[in-house]
Design an enzyme around this catalytic site. Structure first.
Site, short mmCIF file in Angstrom:
data_model
loop_
_atom_site.label_atom_id
_atom_site.label_comp_id
_atom_site.label_asym_id
_atom_site.label_seq_id
_atom_site.Cartn_x
_atom_site.Cartn_y
_atom_site.Cartn_z
N CYS A 78 0.85 -1.18 0.00
CA CYS A 78 0.00 0.00 0.00
C CYS A 78 0.89 1.24 0.00
O CYS A 78 1.94 1.27 0.64
CB CYS A 78 -0.94 0.11 1.19
SG CYS A 78 -2.11 -1.23 1.31
N ARG A 132 3.79 -0.29 -4.93
CA ARG A 132 3.52 -0.86 -3.60
C ARG A 132 2.20 -1.62 -3.53
O ARG A 132 1.89 -2.26 -2.52
CB ARG A 132 3.52 0.25 -2.55
CG ARG A 132 4.81 1.04 -2.48
CD ARG A 132 4.72 2.11 -1.44
NE ARG A 132 4.59 1.56 -0.11
CZ ARG A 132 5.60 1.20 0.66
NH1 ARG A 132 6.83 1.39 0.24
NH2 ARG A 132 5.39 0.70 1.85
N TRP A 173 -2.79 -2.66 -1.67
CA TRP A 173 -2.51 -4.08 -1.85
C TRP A 173 -3.37 -4.77 -0.80
O TRP A 173 -3.14 -4.63 0.39
CB TRP A 173 -1.03 -4.38 -1.64
CG TRP A 173 -0.65 -5.78 -2.01
CD1 TRP A 173 -0.32 -6.24 -3.25
CD2 TRP A 173 -0.56 -6.90 -1.12
NE1 TRP A 173 -0.04 -7.58 -3.19
CE2 TRP A 173 -0.17 -8.02 -1.90
CE3 TRP A 173 -0.77 -7.09 0.24
CZ2 TRP A 173 0.00 -9.29 -1.37
CZ3 TRP A 173 -0.59 -8.36 0.78
CH2 TRP A 173 -0.20 -9.45 -0.02
N ASN A 221 -1.64 2.04 5.66
CA ASN A 221 -0.79 0.98 5.12
C ASN A 221 -0.38 0.10 6.29
O ASN A 221 0.26 0.59 7.22
CB ASN A 221 0.45 1.61 4.46
CG ASN A 221 1.54 0.60 4.16
OD1 ASN A 221 1.26 -0.58 3.99
ND2 ASN A 221 2.77 1.06 4.10
N GLY A 222 -0.79 -1.16 6.27
CA GLY A 222 -0.43 -2.07 7.37
C GLY A 222 -1.61 -2.95 7.73
O GLY A 222 -2.53 -3.13 6.94
N GLU A 246 16.84 -17.80 -8.90
CA GLU A 246 16.45 -16.43 -9.21
C GLU A 246 15.85 -16.34 -10.62
O GLU A 246 14.85 -15.64 -10.84
CB GLU A 246 17.67 -15.50 -9.05
CG GLU A 246 17.47 -14.05 -9.41
CD GLU A 246 16.36 -13.34 -8.63
OE1 GLU A 246 15.84 -13.89 -7.66
OE2 GLU A 246 16.01 -12.22 -9.04
N LYS A 292 12.07 -15.03 -11.36
CA LYS A 292 11.79 -13.91 -12.29
C LYS A 292 10.75 -14.34 -13.31
O LYS A 292 9.81 -13.61 -13.58
CB LYS A 292 13.05 -13.48 -13.05
CG LYS A 292 14.07 -12.65 -12.35
CD LYS A 292 13.65 -11.26 -11.97
CE LYS A 292 12.96 -11.22 -10.64
NZ LYS A 292 13.74 -11.14 -9.46
N GLU A 309 7.21 -14.80 -11.68
CA GLU A 309 6.51 -13.63 -11.15
C GLU A 309 6.04 -12.65 -12.22
O GLU A 309 5.03 -11.99 -12.03
CB GLU A 309 7.31 -12.93 -10.04
CG GLU A 309 8.50 -12.14 -10.46
CD GLU A 309 9.20 -11.46 -9.28
OE1 GLU A 309 8.55 -11.05 -8.32
OE2 GLU A 309 10.44 -11.34 -9.34
N HIS A 333 16.72 -36.79 -8.97
CA HIS A 333 15.99 -37.29 -7.80
C HIS A 333 14.51 -36.91 -7.85
O HIS A 333 13.84 -36.92 -6.83
CB HIS A 333 16.64 -36.76 -6.51
CG HIS A 333 18.05 -37.23 -6.34
ND1 HIS A 333 18.37 -38.52 -5.99
CD2 HIS A 333 19.23 -36.58 -6.54
CE1 HIS A 333 19.68 -38.65 -5.95
NE2 HIS A 333 20.23 -37.49 -6.29
N LYS A 362 5.78 -4.43 -4.33
CA LYS A 362 7.23 -4.29 -4.24
C LYS A 362 7.75 -4.51 -2.83
O LYS A 362 8.77 -5.14 -2.62
CB LYS A 362 7.63 -2.90 -4.75
CG LYS A 362 9.11 -2.65 -4.80
CD LYS A 362 9.73 -3.33 -5.99
CE LYS A 362 11.23 -3.15 -6.05
NZ LYS A 362 11.84 -4.20 -6.86
C1 AGP Z 1 11.65 -10.02 -6.26
O1 AGP Z 1 11.58 -10.00 -7.64
C2 AGP Z 1 10.41 -10.12 -5.55
N1 AGP Z 1 9.42 -9.27 -6.04
C3 AGP Z 1 10.43 -10.41 -4.06
O2 AGP Z 1 10.77 -11.75 -3.96
C4 AGP Z 1 11.36 -9.60 -3.13
O3 AGP Z 1 12.70 -9.88 -3.40
C5 AGP Z 1 11.01 -9.93 -1.66
O4 AGP Z 1 9.69 -9.55 -1.41
C6 AGP Z 1 11.94 -9.30 -0.67
O5 AGP Z 1 11.87 -7.91 -0.70
P1 AGP Z 1 12.97 -7.01 -0.03
O6 AGP Z 1 14.26 -7.28 -0.70
O7 AGP Z 1 12.50 -5.61 -0.25
O8 AGP Z 1 13.02 -7.38 1.43
#
Ligand code: AGP
Length: 612
Positions: free
Chosen positions: A2, A27, A74, A100-101, A485, A489, A492, A508, A607
């Protein structure tokens, strides 16, 4: 998650707030809303969907007012819908709030308020909070600031809130606990936001509100007090952020811009920290712990998502060079165990945003048990750098794309520097070896520029796989976190199911998935596990899998077996993650674009994850 924006001053609030919401849309983008006061009338406009939809909806309506606030959501409590969008109002409709929270005890509070005759128009915890404030305001014959303070003393959870009162169009009240909030200080005006990006074009002077603080703002007056009623002296800081950093700069998406920024962001991250000719690393942020590092028994790295992947790379590097045992933990799991932590432990918390709720909780727990906590964060002034004992900023610049790219490589760079720094303190690597390693590290930004030249090839490969339903990513050693990673990517931003696996683990289980429809991306660069990875590629090919290999420039052997090869410059194993990540970022980017996905704002994500 948010984003919140507030304004009080002499300018029209609507353009400032709407622009601010666009900056904060990373956000959360489930819904958006704005409240303005014009001639003692509170006007609220809110809409499910993105800020653009709110803008269209509000077009032609009364958008006047020099006081206003906005929210981009969010969803946590209550589905994304018009009625659950913020701002929410009190029972009498005169008070309005953005939040926000999460208010954890909202259900109990709501029950009591219902008994007292309150009627609710949403399913949110936020609406409960503004009704509680109203109840105290009404019954305790106190002013609104005091009512907010008393109400906040009754709630548990996390919040950054802004409150407007139709009867007092000359004031805003803001408070925070566990969710970020910055106040911009202008001449006869104040700005409030979840981060500094909505503020930067109006003023560089900011105050980072601390947890448990309430700010009372009039056009020419600001006071801050704590929840326990103790007055605070505001501490004004100057922002280092530049406006251009927040623009797309000619790229179609922030993600692509951020991928291409990596030669510069990695250079910025190393600036003033490496002295290749002397074989020296200087990390001012953790310098005072240099002696402690000589004798520590182990390091625990806590993080989430991409930052956790960076932590895995850190594990390889620290164990290899500094010979200190490292454990890498998901912050969300770590915080709910009863882990054994002593004063001799160093915990490294990695976070781009510096606001991730699980990482913050893990830090607090380790701190209570006496560990020394280092932060590796990107956002300057965020919560994590403020609750850690020491730390190293990644200096990647603002990362707007929800999928982390340049922040990941900057985190890996900082962890590489930390590994070398610890090795230097402990004497586990000779000075001549450090000269060699740092000289090579110094050239990594140029090698990343070369790796980026694979863009056209990666785009054409992406055409072939844009309709795939699954994808496997395999790597060994420090290539394994790179595979993880790469898979994260892809899933997501393109919504293709992807798995990252240690290449040797494939047999395995995951090998059962391989057929002629399964693309398998393999990190097959020339390093210590090269021969073994070649065997893994053969295993995939024997089952008719399609191999896309990331190889060292000039590689001949893998190209004979793989269906597609993407070259990256040769490097020592230590720097492989920095280079091999680049084509994987490009691959997920192009596949997502070709599938018509919203690359910068993928569905369901935000984010910074400020809820657990
Ligand atoms: C990364 O592409 C993601 N959107 C997500 O996994 C992110 O890395 C994770 O939420 C951690 O966020 P931070 O690094 O701000 O703590």
């Amino acid at each position: 998650m948010c984003g919140i924006v507030g304004y009080i001053g002499f300018r029209e609030a609507w353009p400032i707030v709407i622009k601010g919401l666009k900056r904060l849309e990373y956000r959360g983008y489930d819904s958006a809303g704005i409240a303005l006061i014009d001639e003692d009338q509170l006007n609220i406009y809110k809409k499910a969907g993105k800020v653009k939809e709110l803008e269209d909806f509000a077009g032609g309506k009364n958008l006047n007012g020099t006081i206003g606030m906005g929210h981009t959501r969010w969803a946590t409590h209550g589905a994304p819908s018009d009625r659950n969008s913020h701002p929410h109002t009190s029972n009498n409709g005169r008070l309005s709030i953005i939040h926000n929270g999460i208010i954890e005890n909202y259900a109990t509070l709501k029950e009591e308020l219902l008994r007292r005759g309150h009627q609710f128009n949403s399913d949110t915890d936020t609406e409960v909070l503004i009704h509680l404030i109203e109840e105290i305001y009404k019954n305790d014959a106190t002013d609104l600031l005091e009512a907010v303070r008393l109400a906040l003393n009754e709630v548990s959870g996390a919040y950054a809130i802004v409150i407007m009162d139709q009867d007092h169009p000359d004031q805003l009240i803001a408070a925070r606990k566990g969710s970020p909030m910055v106040i911009g200080v202008g001449q006869g005006e104040y700005f409030i936001a979840s981060d500094a990006t909505p503020i930067i074009e109006y003023t560089k002077n900011v105050i980072y509100l601390n947890d448990n603080e309430i700010a009372f703002l009039k056009r020419d007056e600001l006071s801050i007090k704590r929840l326990d009623n103790v007055e605070q002296t505001p501490y004004i800081q100057e922002l280092e952020l530049q406006l251009e950093m927040l623009e797309k700069g000619g790229y179609d998406h922030f993600m692509l811009k951020e991928i291409y920024e990596q030669p510069r962001s990695i250079r910025d991250c190393m600036r003033g920290r490496i002295y290749p000719e002397e074989g020296k690393v200087q990390l001012g942020g953790i310098k005072e712990f240099a002696d402690k590092l000589k004798n520590i028994d182990r390091i625990i790295i806590v993080a989430c998502g991409t930052s956790w992947h960076a932590g895995l790379v850190g594990e390889y590097l620290i164990e290899e060079y500094a010979r200190i045992p490292v454990e890498v933990e998901y912050a969300s799991e770590f915080r709910y165990r009863n882990p054994i932590i002593t004063e001799k432990d160093v915990v490294i918390a990695i976070s781009q945003s510096g606001e991730t709720a699980d990482t913050m909780a893990a830090i607090e727990m380790a701190k209570e048990k006496g560990a020394t906590i280092f932060g590796v964060c990107n956002v300057v002034g965020a919560s994590i750098p403020r609750i850690t004992h020491a730390g190293v900023y990644t200096h990647a610049g603002p990362e707007i794309g929800v999928a982390s790219t340049k922040a990941f490589t900057a985190q890996v760079t900082v962890l590489t520097l930390m590994a070398f720094y610890m090795a230097q303190q402990k004497g586990t690597v000779t000075n001549s070896k450090l000269v060699e390693l740092l000289t090579e590290l110094d050239c990594i930004p140029e090698k990343i520029t070369l790796a980026l030249q694979s863009n056209d090839l990666v785009r054409s490969i992406s055409e072939k796989f844009k309709d795939s339903r699954n994808c496997l990513f395999l790597g060994r050693g420090s290539g394994f976190p790179v595979a993880l990673e790469g898979a994260l990517k892809l899933k997501e931003i393109s919504y293709i199911h992807a798995e990252g696996y240690p290449a040797a683990e494939m047999k395995h289980g995951p090998i059962a998935l391989i057929d002629e429809e399964m693309p398998v991306v393999v990190i097959a660069t020339k390093n210590s596990s090269y021969e073994k990875v070649i065997s893994n590629i053969q295993e995939v090919k024997a089952r008719k899998g399609i191999v896309i290999a990331i190889v060292t420039a000039g590689d001949y052997e893998v190209s004979k077996m793989a269906d597609y090869c993407i070259e990256i410059p040769d490097s020592s194993e230590a720097f492989l993650p920095l280079l091999a990540t680049i084509p994987l970022q490009l691959l997920s980017y192009h596949i997502a674009v070709l599938r018509g996905c919203n690359v910068d704002q993928p569905r369901n994500l935000a984010k910074s994850v400020t809820v657990e």
